[in-house]
Design a protein around this motif. Structure first.
Motif, PDB file in Angstrom:
ATOM      1  N   THR A   1       0.843  -1.192   0.000  1.00 56.70           N
ATOM      2  CA  THR A   1       0.000   0.000   0.000  1.00 56.70           C
ATOM      3  C   THR A   1       0.881   1.245   0.000  1.00 56.70           C
ATOM      4  O   THR A   1       2.100   1.170   0.223  1.00 56.70           O
ATOM      5  N   VAL A   2       0.272   2.381  -0.253  1.00 55.98           N
ATOM      6  CA  VAL A   2       1.057   3.630  -0.288  1.00 55.98           C
ATOM      7  C   VAL A   2       1.682   3.897   1.073  1.00 55.98           C
ATOM      8  O   VAL A   2       2.845   4.322   1.167  1.00 55.98           O
ATOM      9  N   GLN A   3       0.947   3.635   2.153  1.00 54.77           N
ATOM     10  CA  GLN A   3       1.492   3.869   3.491  1.00 54.77           C
ATOM     11  C   GLN A   3       2.668   2.931   3.782  1.00 54.77           C
ATOM     12  O   GLN A   3       3.680   3.345   4.359  1.00 54.77           O
ATOM     13  N   GLU A   4       2.535   1.653   3.378  1.00 59.51           N
ATOM     14  CA  GLU A   4       3.638   0.713   3.591  1.00 59.51           C
ATOM     15  C   GLU A   4       4.855   1.095   2.767  1.00 59.51           C
ATOM     16  O   GLU A   4       5.997   1.025   3.249  1.00 59.51           O
ATOM     17  N   ALA A   5       4.637   1.494   1.516  1.00 52.93           N
ATOM     18  CA  ALA A   5       5.760   1.906   0.674  1.00 52.93           C
ATOM     19  C   ALA A   5       6.423   3.170   1.214  1.00 52.93           C
ATOM     20  O   ALA A   5       7.652   3.314   1.146  1.00 52.93           O
ATOM     21  N   MET A   6       5.635   4.087   1.765  1.00 48.27           N
ATOM     22  CA  MET A   6       6.214   5.300   2.355  1.00 48.27           C
ATOM     23  C   MET A   6       7.096   4.958   3.553  1.00 48.27           C
ATOM     24  O   MET A   6       8.151   5.576   3.755  1.00 48.27           O
ATOM     25  N   GLU A   7       6.687   3.966   4.337  1.00 50.71           N
ATOM     26  CA  GLU A   7       7.505   3.560   5.484  1.00 50.71           C
ATOM     27  C   GLU A   7       8.812   2.920   5.019  1.00 50.71           C
ATOM     28  O   GLU A   7       9.875   3.170   5.604  1.00 50.71           O
ATOM     29  N   VAL A   8       8.747   2.098   3.979  1.00 53.37           N
ATOM     30  CA  VAL A   8       9.970   1.504   3.425  1.00 53.37           C
ATOM     31  C   VAL A   8      10.892   2.594   2.871  1.00 53.37           C
ATOM     32  O   VAL A   8      12.104   2.580   3.088  1.00 53.37           O
ATOM     33  N   PHE A   9      10.310   3.539   2.153  1.00 56.49           N
ATOM     34  CA  PHE A   9      11.088   4.651   1.594  1.00 56.49           C
ATOM     35  C   PHE A   9      11.741   5.471   2.704  1.00 56.49           C
ATOM     36  O   PHE A   9      12.933   5.826   2.628  1.00 56.49           O
ATOM     37  N   ASP A  10      10.989   5.766   3.741  1.00 53.80           N
ATOM     38  CA  ASP A  10      11.526   6.540   4.858  1.00 53.80           C
ATOM     39  C   ASP A  10      12.607   5.760   5.593  1.00 53.80           C
ATOM     40  O   ASP A  10      13.600   6.330   6.057  1.00 53.80           O
ATOM     41  N   LEU A  11      12.442   4.446   5.698  1.00 54.52           N
ATOM     42  CA  LEU A  11      13.418   3.609   6.388  1.00 54.52           C
ATOM     43  C   LEU A  11      14.772   3.641   5.688  1.00 54.52           C
ATOM     44  O   LEU A  11      15.812   3.876   6.321  1.00 54.52           O
ATOM     45  N   TRP A  12      14.781   3.448   4.379  1.00 52.06           N
ATOM     46  CA  TRP A  12      16.043   3.426   3.642  1.00 52.06           C
ATOM     47  C   TRP A  12      16.669   4.819   3.552  1.00 52.06           C
ATOM     48  O   TRP A  12      17.902   4.953   3.547  1.00 52.06           O
ATOM     49  N   SER A  13      15.838   5.858   3.481  1.00 56.19           N
ATOM     50  CA  SER A  13      16.400   7.209   3.405  1.00 56.19           C
ATOM     51  C   SER A  13      17.025   7.623   4.728  1.00 56.19           C
ATOM     52  O   SER A  13      18.093   8.244   4.753  1.00 56.19           O
TER      53      SER A  13
ATOM     54  N   LYS B   1       9.437   5.769  -8.244  1.00 59.57           N
ATOM     55  CA  LYS B   1       9.877   4.406  -7.956  1.00 59.57           C
ATOM     56  C   LYS B   1       8.700   3.505  -7.598  1.00 59.57           C
ATOM     57  O   LYS B   1       8.690   2.321  -7.954  1.00 59.57           O
ATOM     58  N   TYR B   2       7.717   4.046  -6.922  1.00 58.12           N
ATOM     59  CA  TYR B   2       6.536   3.246  -6.572  1.00 58.12           C
ATOM     60  C   TYR B   2       5.748   2.881  -7.826  1.00 58.12           C
ATOM     61  O   TYR B   2       5.235   1.761  -7.952  1.00 58.12           O
ATOM     62  N   SER B   3       5.655   3.813  -8.770  1.00 54.26           N
ATOM     63  CA  SER B   3       4.930   3.549 -10.019  1.00 54.26           C
ATOM     64  C   SER B   3       5.702   2.581 -10.902  1.00 54.26           C
ATOM     65  O   SER B   3       5.120   1.684 -11.524  1.00 54.26           O
ATOM     66  N   GLU B   4       7.023   2.735 -10.955  1.00 54.03           N
ATOM     67  CA  GLU B   4       7.832   1.857 -11.801  1.00 54.03           C
ATOM     68  C   GLU B   4       7.756   0.411 -11.332  1.00 54.03           C
ATOM     69  O   GLU B   4       7.753  -0.521 -12.144  1.00 54.03           O
ATOM     70  N   SER B   5       7.719   0.200 -10.026  1.00 56.40           N
ATOM     71  CA  SER B   5       7.701  -1.159  -9.475  1.00 56.40           C
ATOM     72  C   SER B   5       6.293  -1.717  -9.322  1.00 56.40           C
ATOM     73  O   SER B   5       6.156  -2.880  -8.903  1.00 56.40           O
ATOM     74  N   CYS B   6       5.257  -0.924  -9.621  1.00 55.06           N
ATOM     75  CA  CYS B   6       3.862  -1.337  -9.432  1.00 55.06           C
ATOM     76  C   CYS B   6       3.590  -1.749  -7.990  1.00 55.06           C
ATOM     77  O   CYS B   6       2.728  -2.597  -7.720  1.00 55.06           O
ATOM     78  N   GLY B   7       4.354  -1.199  -7.051  1.00 53.30           N
ATOM     79  CA  GLY B   7       4.155  -1.488  -5.645  1.00 53.30           C
ATOM     80  C   GLY B   7       4.780  -2.780  -5.166  1.00 53.30           C
ATOM     81  O   GLY B   7       4.661  -3.105  -3.978  1.00 53.30           O
TER      82      GLY B   7
END
Length: 443
Positions: A392-404, A421-427
């Motif tokens: 989900t967008v919220q889960e992907a945002m947490e992953v993005f924030d974690l790596w950053s 990156k979220y659009s390229e990977s289709c989530g």
């Protein structure tokens, strides 16, 4: 021409002009290149031998005192503050949040190992962690129910698209059960049970090919993770070993396992006796978790003396897992979890298992395709747990924030970068990290 003909064969002179070349002597070449002999000596006159072999290694570790750049300072690690992955915190309130796995030398994933992709991710991150999803809460609730019921009623297999997070979900279930005082088994790479990488020998008594080395390693890891629980359990029957030796009734299970570690040839017998004792005891629930679950149903790489392929249920370790997966063996309290994998194309999902789980087969499934009745028996009763194909967008945002926050991304984190990156990977979880956030890193 007479002088030249004495040095060059006449056949070459008849074909055309010949170019003569001179080559440097070995000592001149070594003087200019600095290359030494294998024993550290040199042919260059006047140069003293080194007395030891020169190391021509391209990458050598730098001393810590020389790592003075801000990039190597540990201050950025303090920004990665996460809640611990603890059973009390696994509630719907922490969905879409990252939790940090505890740092303990006896954690299951440190002793049993990890799938290759998760191992690399945890080495890049400053702390092993994962994002809690809705499917995590569902599996945890089912494990709480399984802790008071037979494992025959709780045989779950995680399915989903490649890279959707099945292995991470299995690891979360493993860590949850270990923290809940379960006895845990974990096979992170079940492919190694059937790819002919360990020794095997035919046993006339059991009529199986015993994998003594793998059984020995399993006992070692199992004892390290569950030693304090095994000390509280005792054998209920005499365990007969070879050479007329017997382990008497009332022996702690930890001592039973040590007997198999002490003599590797006895490891398969000890492992079978251990599993029979764990099936009967009701003091602790037992979890059996298998990644690459489809591999134990596939054709193996092992060969018999006639060079025919050995079936997986004729090997001791896959046979043991298949019996628990099918419910022929069951724990009085516990569960059996498996996760399908599509990474290894040599061990693809077999038709019998796909039909039992209701998963689209990877090969033709017409009515005239031959099925194995034995594999169909071992596939009965398995329940499918669908892992969402996309974050989900919220889960992907947490992953993005974690790596950053962990300074793992080579570029500055922005909203545009996240959305692209979220659009390229289709989530997809794996593609979002490896083909998106870490695409420009050379690992």
């Amino acid at each position: 021409m007479a002088t030249l003909s004495r040095r060059v064969p006449r056949a070459l002179l008849q074909k055309g002009p010949v170019q003569l070349r001179t080559y440097a002597s070995p000592s001149s070449f070594k003087r200019r290149t600095g290359i030494r002999d294998g024993d550290g000596t040199s042919d260059v006159p006047g140069e003293q031998p080194t007395g030891r072999r020169r190391r021509d290694t391209a990458f050598l570790p730098m001393p810590t005192s020389q790592l003075t750049h801000l990039l190597f300072q540990p201050d950025h690690l303090s920004r990665l503050t996460l809640q611990p992955f603890h059973p009390e915190t696994i509630t719907p309130a922490v969905v879409s949040q990252a939790l940090k796995f505890p740092h303990n030398d006896k954690d299951p994933f440190r002793i049993f190992g990890l799938p290759r992709n998760l191992l690399v991710e945890f080495r890049i991150l400053s702390a092993p962690c994962s994002v809690v999803r809705n499917v995590t809460i569902d599996v945890v609730n089912r494990l709480d129910t399984a802790s008071q019921a037979s494992s025959a009623n709780h045989r779950l297999v995680f399915t989903g698209a490649t890279g959707c997070g099945k292995s991470v979900l299995l690891l979360q279930a493993l860590q949850y059960c270990h923290a809940r005082d379960w006895i845990v088994f974990y096979f992170p790479r079940a492919v190694n049970l059937v790819n002919s990488t360990t020794t095997y020998a035919y046993d006339v008594r059991t009529r199986l090919y015993q994998q003594a080395t793998f059984a020995f390693q399993t006992l070692q890891r199992f004892l390290t993770v569950n030693s304090h629980r095994l000390d509280q359990l005792k054998t209920t029957v005499d365990v007969e070993l070879e050479r007329r030796a017997t382990i008497p009734v009332g022996t702690p299970l930890s001592d039973l396992v040590r007997a198999g570690i002490k003599e590797r040839a006895l490891a398969p017998t000890i492992l079978m006796a251990l599993m029979e004792e764990l099936q009967k005891q009701t003091e602790f629930p037992v979890l059996l978790a298998v990644d690459d679950f489809q591999a134990i149903y596939c054709k193996t790489k092992y060969r018999d003396p006639q060079f025919s392929t050995i079936k997986p249920y004729h090997l001791s370790m896959p046979r043991l897992l298949l019996e628990f997966a099918s419910g022929q063996r069951q724990f009085a309290r516990g569960a059996v979890l498996g996760a399908l994998s599509t990474t290894n194309v040599e061990f693809r999902l077999p038709l019998e298992l796909a039909e039992a789980l209701g998963v689209p087969p990877v090969s033709y499934d017409g009515p005239y395709i031959k099925r194995s009745s034995t594999l169909q028996t071992y596939s009965k009763g398995l329940e499918r747990v669908i892992v969402p194909d996309a974050l989900t967008v919220q889960e992907a945002m947490e992953v993005f924030d974690l790596w950053s926050k962990d300074n793992a991304m080579p570029s500055a984190p922005t909203d545009e970068l996240f959305l692209s990156k979220y659009s390229e990977s289709c989530g997809n979880a794996r593609d979002f990290v490896w083909k998106g956030l870490l695409a420009s890193l050379s690992i």
